[in-house]
Design a protein around this motif. Structure first.
Motif, PDB file in Angstrom:
ATOM      1  N   TYR A  54       0.833  -1.200   0.000  1.00 18.88           N
ATOM      2  CA  TYR A  54       0.000   0.000   0.000  1.00 18.88           C
ATOM      3  C   TYR A  54       0.867   1.250   0.000  1.00 18.88           C
ATOM      4  O   TYR A  54       2.019   1.249   0.477  1.00 18.88           O
ATOM      5  N   THR A  55       0.327   2.324  -0.570  1.00 18.89           N
ATOM      6  CA  THR A  55       0.863   3.680  -0.407  1.00 18.89           C
ATOM      7  C   THR A  55      -0.320   4.573  -0.058  1.00 18.89           C
ATOM      8  O   THR A  55      -1.285   4.660  -0.819  1.00 18.89           O
ATOM      9  N   THR A  56      -0.273   5.193   1.105  1.00 17.67           N
ATOM     10  CA  THR A  56      -1.395   5.993   1.583  1.00 17.67           C
ATOM     11  C   THR A  56      -1.290   7.420   1.067  1.00 17.67           C
ATOM     12  O   THR A  56      -0.250   7.867   0.582  1.00 17.67           O
ATOM     13  N   TRP A  57      -2.377   8.162   1.184  1.00 15.47           N
ATOM     14  CA  TRP A  57      -2.471   9.522   0.636  1.00 15.47           C
ATOM     15  C   TRP A  57      -2.527  10.531   1.765  1.00 15.47           C
ATOM     16  O   TRP A  57      -3.396  10.435   2.614  1.00 15.47           O
ATOM     17  N   ALA A  58      -1.635  11.558   1.765  1.00 19.24           N
ATOM     18  CA  ALA A  58      -0.481  11.792   0.931  1.00 19.24           C
ATOM     19  C   ALA A  58       0.409  12.791   1.650  1.00 19.24           C
ATOM     20  O   ALA A  58      -0.028  13.632   2.430  1.00 19.24           O
ATOM     21  N   ALA A  59       1.707  12.670   1.360  1.00 18.80           N
ATOM     22  CA  ALA A  59       2.726  13.605   1.834  1.00 18.80           C
ATOM     23  C   ALA A  59       3.220  14.412   0.624  1.00 18.80           C
ATOM     24  O   ALA A  59       2.545  14.530  -0.380  1.00 18.80           O
ATOM     25  N   GLY A  60       4.438  14.952   0.728  1.00 17.21           N
ATOM     26  CA  GLY A  60       4.994  15.724  -0.380  1.00 17.21           C
ATOM     27  C   GLY A  60       4.649  17.190  -0.270  1.00 17.21           C
ATOM     28  O   GLY A  60       5.049  17.878   0.674  1.00 17.21           O
ATOM     29  N   GLY A  61       3.851  17.672  -1.227  1.00 18.37           N
ATOM     30  CA  GLY A  61       3.560  19.103  -1.306  1.00 18.37           C
ATOM     31  C   GLY A  61       2.406  19.574  -0.453  1.00 18.37           C
ATOM     32  O   GLY A  61       2.103  20.774  -0.437  1.00 18.37           O
ATOM     33  N   PHE A  62       1.736  18.688   0.256  1.00 20.43           N
ATOM     34  CA  PHE A  62       0.613  19.097   1.097  1.00 20.43           C
ATOM     35  C   PHE A  62       1.110  19.681   2.417  1.00 20.43           C
ATOM     36  O   PHE A  62       2.057  19.176   3.025  1.00 20.43           O
ATOM     37  N   ASP A  63       0.447  20.747   2.876  1.00 20.22           N
ATOM     38  CA  ASP A  63       0.792  21.308   4.178  1.00 20.22           C
ATOM     39  C   ASP A  63      -0.253  20.885   5.201  1.00 20.22           C
ATOM     40  O   ASP A  63      -1.169  20.111   4.913  1.00 20.22           O
ATOM     41  N   SER A  64      -0.135  21.409   6.414  1.00 25.54           N
ATOM     42  CA  SER A  64      -0.976  20.956   7.520  1.00 25.54           C
ATOM     43  C   SER A  64      -2.436  21.346   7.367  1.00 25.54           C
ATOM     44  O   SER A  64      -3.302  20.811   8.068  1.00 25.54           O
ATOM     45  N   SER A  65      -2.750  22.260   6.430  1.00 23.54           N
ATOM     46  CA  SER A  65      -4.139  22.671   6.244  1.00 23.54           C
ATOM     47  C   SER A  65      -4.945  21.645   5.462  1.00 23.54           C
ATOM     48  O   SER A  65      -6.182  21.669   5.466  1.00 23.54           O
ATOM     49  N   TYR A  66      -4.261  20.737   4.777  1.00 24.49           N
ATOM     50  CA  TYR A  66      -4.955  19.716   3.994  1.00 24.49           C
ATOM     51  C   TYR A  66      -5.421  18.611   4.930  1.00 24.49           C
ATOM     52  O   TYR A  66      -4.648  18.055   5.717  1.00 24.49           O
ATOM     53  N   GLU A  67      -6.715  18.268   4.834  1.00 20.07           N
ATOM     54  CA  GLU A  67      -7.309  17.363   5.816  1.00 20.07           C
ATOM     55  C   GLU A  67      -6.664  15.980   5.832  1.00 20.07           C
ATOM     56  O   GLU A  67      -6.592  15.330   6.871  1.00 20.07           O
ATOM     57  N   LEU A  68      -6.217  15.509   4.666  1.00 16.02           N
ATOM     58  CA  LEU A  68      -5.654  14.156   4.588  1.00 16.02           C
ATOM     59  C   LEU A  68      -4.129  14.166   4.597  1.00 16.02           C
ATOM     60  O   LEU A  68      -3.500  13.192   4.188  1.00 16.02           O
ATOM     61  N   THR A  69      -3.531  15.236   5.056  1.00 12.97           N
ATOM     62  CA  THR A  69      -2.079  15.348   4.984  1.00 12.97           C
ATOM     63  C   THR A  69      -1.366  14.248   5.765  1.00 12.97           C
ATOM     64  O   THR A  69      -1.796  13.843   6.845  1.00 12.97           O
TER      65      THR A  69
END
Length: 565
Positions: A522-537
């Protein structure tokens, strides 16, 4: 189970590594044999591991008879053990002994005839790129030229070239044995941020760990996260991109290194848009459909950073929803030949990288967008388009890589079941691999934990295992794929960073571990360019030299992969 544990104890007492223990690698000075029920399998130059035995089940069991005058049974042994001579009437499968031992000379010269004692013929090693193992495989399990025999899935192992010395730079990070044999230290502190719009986010501080020897019996081969960013810009689910994204490959690679070094993860999906790769943002045409060398070099920095981290799998994912600027690929949009050309160019770049996998397309769906076909993907046409891409990849020389096949219906489990009107399962079952077999053609699956399976709702309500909330149920998908001898990867799943979502995600990933013969990982969603404001960060934060993971990563994504889900 009691028998296995008895044999494991007997093997361990005689010096073999336990199941999931290390058994080889550069500078390794410990045991190179494995407990019964497992065999020593190459992971990288620095680490080989005792994993469950997947070889010929018709060979004699450990400590079983394998030769002698009048013996008519098998003369080979399970778990990479050797057939060792006792007397003319009895030879037995035992732990391999050193080649300098006086008994080793008799290990392959057992009597198999009722009238005479003859040497057992040596089976030639498999050719380069040939099959060398898997369930029901009766051929050779060694490779010519000392190539390693590498796991693809339970039914297929392949002779692949060893990584060249140039790929092992002094700054490369090799996966720690904790990936399989140890578990991280439990969370020592959790910091919860202030709530906004009813949504709470949390981070769990990763502390240094003292390796533990405990682990579960089975788990998936790959575990990690998505590293989003190269598909950003003017992003939508119609594959419309009219402006390039801002990307920070250096930061993304630092995150990957953290996930590998501190969390023991080993798989990363690297989404990128078709428009970015060809630098075409006019909102319409493909132009020459040629890879832009500047953008390719930037994206390749991320791919190489993933490889250099020591990750076992780096997935190149075209994140366009089966569309280019709203038009369906292979129908009213780019032709199947143009799609195949894109993949031919990418496969040429990564042909020698067996740890790169090719995710042909993210989340095909039937929303209208701007398509003159009303947005409905014809599944037979789509399967033919995917077949063209598979053929192009193999013709480019990339013959060892996994290829991820996406059905329609957002690649939810339900789209693949033969009872579903989408028809994705039967259609994709018909896709063939010019490299041989089907073991490297992997069904791609996305399942989120919210009520409509989109990841866009705030509350997690299901672990996706059963049929609640209109799901097909991962359990039903496992049954379907297993009955057809096929495998899958869950490349997107996730939820909010709260206790409820963590409970459901851990249940989902634990189910995958229990069905590792079908789900490779599995690879879960998501890191990288998302900051803490993104609900699924799932993006970790760095303070000084200390990385802090989100709650889901620490409590589920990493721990489930390390066997304590």
């Amino acid at each position: 189970m009691a028998t296995i544990l008895l044999y494991s104890s007997r093997a361990a007492a005689q010096g073999c590594s336990t199941v999931y223990g290390q058994c080889g690698g550069t500078e390794w000075t410990g045991s190179t044999c494995c407990a019964t029920g497992s065999s020593c399998q190459y992971m990288n130059d620095f680490y080989s591991q005792c994993l469950p035995y997947l070889g010929n089940p018709d060979c004699s069991a450990t400590y079983g008879q394998c030769g002698g005058i009048g013996w008519t049974g098998p003369s080979c042994c399970q778990s990479d053990w050797t057939c060792q001579y006792d007397n003319d009437y009895y030879s037995e499968c035992r732990i391999p002994v050193d080649t300098s031992s006086p008994t080793s000379a008799a290990s392959t010269t057992t009597a198999t005839s009722t009238t005479s004692s003859t040497s057992t013929a040596t089976t030639p090693c498999a050719t380069n790129w040939g099959q060398c193992g898997g369930i029901n495989w009766v051929g050779s399990t060694c490779c010519t030229d000392d190539w390693p025999c590498a796991y693809s899935n339970d039914y297929y192992w392949q002779c692949i070239p060893p990584p060249p010395a140039s790929e092992l730079s002094s700054t490369s990070t090799i996966p720690s044995p904790t990936t399989f044999s140890t578990v991280p230290t439990p969370i020592t502190s959790i910091t919860t941020t202030s709530e906004s719009s009813g949504t709470a986010t949390a981070t769990a501080t990763t502390t240094s760990s003292s390796p533990s020897s405990t682990s579960t019996g089975t788990h998936v081969r790959y575990g990690g996260v998505n590293i989003a960013g190269f598909e950003f810009g003017s992003y939508d689910t119609c594959g419309i991109h009219t402006s390039p994204p801002y990307v920070d490959a250096t930061n993304y690679i630092a995150q990957i290194n953290h996930f590998v070094d501190d969390d023991g993860l080993n798989a990363f999906r690297l989404p990128v848009s078709w428009q970015y790769l060809i630098n075409q943002y006019d909102g319409g045409s493909l132009a020459s459909n040629t890879l832009d060398q500047t953008n390719l070099a930037t994206y390749n920095t991320l791919v190489q950073g993933c490889l250099d981290s020591g990750a076992s799998l780096c997935i190149v994912d075209i994140h366009n929803y089966a569309r280019f600027n709203g038009m369906i690929i292979g129908q009213d949009g780019p032709s199947a030949a143009e799609f195949a050309s894109l993949w031919s160019q990418l496969a040429t770049v990564y042909a020698s990288e067996s740890r790169v996998a090719f995710g042909l397309m993210n989340e095909p769906h039937d929303e209208s967008c701007q398509s003159s076909d009303g947005g409905v993907i014809d599944i037979d046409t789509w399967a033919a388009t995917l077949q063209a891409a598979v053929n192009a990849i193999r013709q480019a020389g990339a013959t060892s890589q996994l290829i991820l096949l996406p059905g329609k219906g957002w690649t939810h489990s339900i789209t693949y079941l033969p009872t579903n009107s989408d028809g994705s399962g039967p259609a994709l079952m018909g896709i063939t691999d010019p490299a041989g077999g089907t073991s490297k053609l992997v069904f791609e699956v996305h399942e989120y934990l919210d009520s409509n399976d989109s990841g866009g709702n705030n509350e997690c309500v299901t672990n996706n295992i059963d049929t609640s909330y209109g799901r097909a149920g991962l359990s039903n998908l496992v049954d379907y794929l297993r009955s057809n001898g096929r495998v899958a990867l869950l490349t997107e799943t996730g939820g909010l960073n709260d206790a409820n979502c963590a409970t459901l995600l851990c249940q989902e990933l634990s189910f995958l571990n229990s069905n590792a013969d079908v789900f490779l990982g599995y690879t879960t969603w998501a890191a990288g360019g998302f900051d803490s404001s993104y609900e699924l960060t799932e993006t970790p934060t760095l303070s000084g030299n200390t990385w802090s993971d989100t709650l889901l990563v620490q409590s589920c994504v990493a721990q489930c992969f390390n066997g304590i889900c």
